[in-house]
Design an enzyme around this catalytic site. Sequence first.
Site, PDB file in Angstrom:
ATOM      1  N   CYS A 116       0.824  -1.209   0.000  1.00 20.70           N
ATOM      2  CA  CYS A 116       0.000   0.000   0.000  1.00 20.70           C
ATOM      3  C   CYS A 116       0.860   1.262   0.000  1.00 20.70           C
ATOM      4  O   CYS A 116       0.449   2.303  -0.518  1.00 20.70           O
ATOM      5  CB  CYS A 116      -0.948   0.010   1.194  1.00 20.70           C
ATOM      6  SG  CYS A 116      -0.126  -0.101   2.802  1.00 20.70           S
ATOM      7  N   HIS A 515      -1.346   1.389   7.486  1.00 24.63           N
ATOM      8  CA  HIS A 515      -1.881   1.356   6.118  1.00 24.63           C
ATOM      9  C   HIS A 515      -1.767   2.732   5.476  1.00 24.63           C
ATOM     10  O   HIS A 515      -2.034   3.758   6.109  1.00 24.63           O
ATOM     11  CB  HIS A 515      -3.348   0.919   6.171  1.00 24.63           C
ATOM     12  CG  HIS A 515      -3.976   0.749   4.819  1.00 24.63           C
ATOM     13  ND1 HIS A 515      -3.442  -0.073   3.846  1.00 24.63           N
ATOM     14  CD2 HIS A 515      -5.087   1.310   4.275  1.00 24.63           C
ATOM     15  CE1 HIS A 515      -4.209  -0.014   2.763  1.00 24.63           C
ATOM     16  NE2 HIS A 515      -5.210   0.810   3.002  1.00 24.63           N
TER      17      HIS A 515
END
Length: 583
Positions: A116, A515
């Site tokens: 990510c 994230h």
Amino acid sequence: MPEITVKVKHQGKVYDVEIDTDSTGEELKMQLYSLTNVEPQNQKVLAKKMIKDDTLLSSLGLKQGSLVTLMGTPSADIVMDLPKERMKFTEDMTEAELAQQDGAVPAGLQNLGNTCYANATLQTLRSIPELQEELIGYKPRITPSGPSASSLFSPDQLAQHGIGGLGGGNDLTSSLSDLYKQMGTTQQGFPPMMFLTTLRNKFPQFAEKAKSGHGFAQQDAEEVWSQLVQTLHDSLKAPDGEDSPQFKSWVDKYMGGKYEITTTCDDAPEEETTTTTETFHDLKCNIKGDTNHLQDGMRIALNEKLEKTSPTLNREAVYTRTSRISRLPKHLPVHMIRFFWRRDTQKKAKILRKVTFQHEIDVTEFCTDELKKKLVPVRDRIREVRKEVEDVERAKKRQKRMKADAEVEAANEGKVRADEPMQKLKDKEAEREKAKGGAAEAKKDEDTAMAGTEEKFKTDAELEKERADKVLSMQKDVLEAVHEDLKKDPTANQTGLYELRAVVTHQGSSADSGHYTAYVKKTAAPGKSEDGKWWWFNDDKVQEVDSEKIETLAGGGETHSALILLYRAVDLPVIEQSNGSKA
């Protein structure tokens, strides 16, 4: 919607046409026009009876395979000048054509296991239009010897996604160009396999395995951003043959700023001050215990304290290093320095403090006095134009509201509402009588006034033109205020103002976990205005969000907080010329 396929016979040919029985004859004729070039006004369509524009197809009792007859021929002028491309309906478009339509949802990127950080960075860089244009014309280098570009993914994996032929060995710029081309042909989540392979071959730190032994480790988006920008700086060189080019690379031209740095000794003020120049590709926002706003952190980063040996004192001394900007680039990344190394845990930790940032920032205070003198007049005039435009819009709304109120008042003249207090009704009646008396007096004065002295009121159109002319004049003043030195450098910021275009965010308390996502402001098609909405790229999930969402990314906990802010220079006004060109 009930859809069936009918057979349309025209001049000896039979066409299979899929129709919606809930539609009308007018829509059917448009379909037949795209097949035969017979304009709707020249068509006679029979299906048991003549089909007119307002005929509901459901009333014809058509069934699968029913015969429809078309009579008519294209007009002579249409035959001679047929369109190069036939009209295409959405259902007939390819995935690539749909992806290029105005307002199409852009492609996301699949998470291939703790990737990510790369996905968010790639989406943010992709928001720079000049980079996209430069990459289109990029010619890959000859693939150097070394590990195969497909060593981290099998040929079957690559072929499964139609990307077996892409990539340029260790040429990361070529891989980036290929990736963006592929993303431009789909609205689905795309797997960036070749890019990640090339990235890991070129920079082995991104090939670090996860401590669990499964897959790759999470990495820092700031690190991959820096490596990508440096790679582009090395590969997108200025064209050969230019004599002493002002810029060495595309990055220097569009993302490169310049500092003038002065260093003074705090412990020995009499020591000579040193002055140097440096190039930068981003600004930093240092975060301390009392940092609340973006520009507070930028101020800290540009005014540093450091220790080094003093030649006059022959010992370690404290110095002040002051950086001032002498060139502002068109695209300005600002890195929020949120991560630091914790010795006790032996990993990067995150500063969770809330630090607010704005959709527009003014950086003139961080510039050299010389550059500031050139920017401030332009910046101030742009603000004056904006204020005038806002005043015009407010005046329009006020005028519209007053007109509506007047119409309501006229419609209610003489009417009595049952729920109004008696005193209020008496007051209204007194106001009306007073107004009538005033009007009669004014009429009397008007009758005795000398000819030619009557007051004339401007029409809405005249007021509108007057306001537009004033704004146009002020925009011309902005352009005239641009310094000659700035005119010679059109890829620099000429206004001192920047608008936010993209944000990389991080959720979690450590760079080694959590994230990353990206927010990119939506662009408008040529001739249209932006709607203020943003795209949120959460790996392969892409959704539209309001601008208010961006204001929640200031941090203050383990929720999503801004890590990289990508700003773009506020442009000078564009003035339409009488011949249709722009100045």
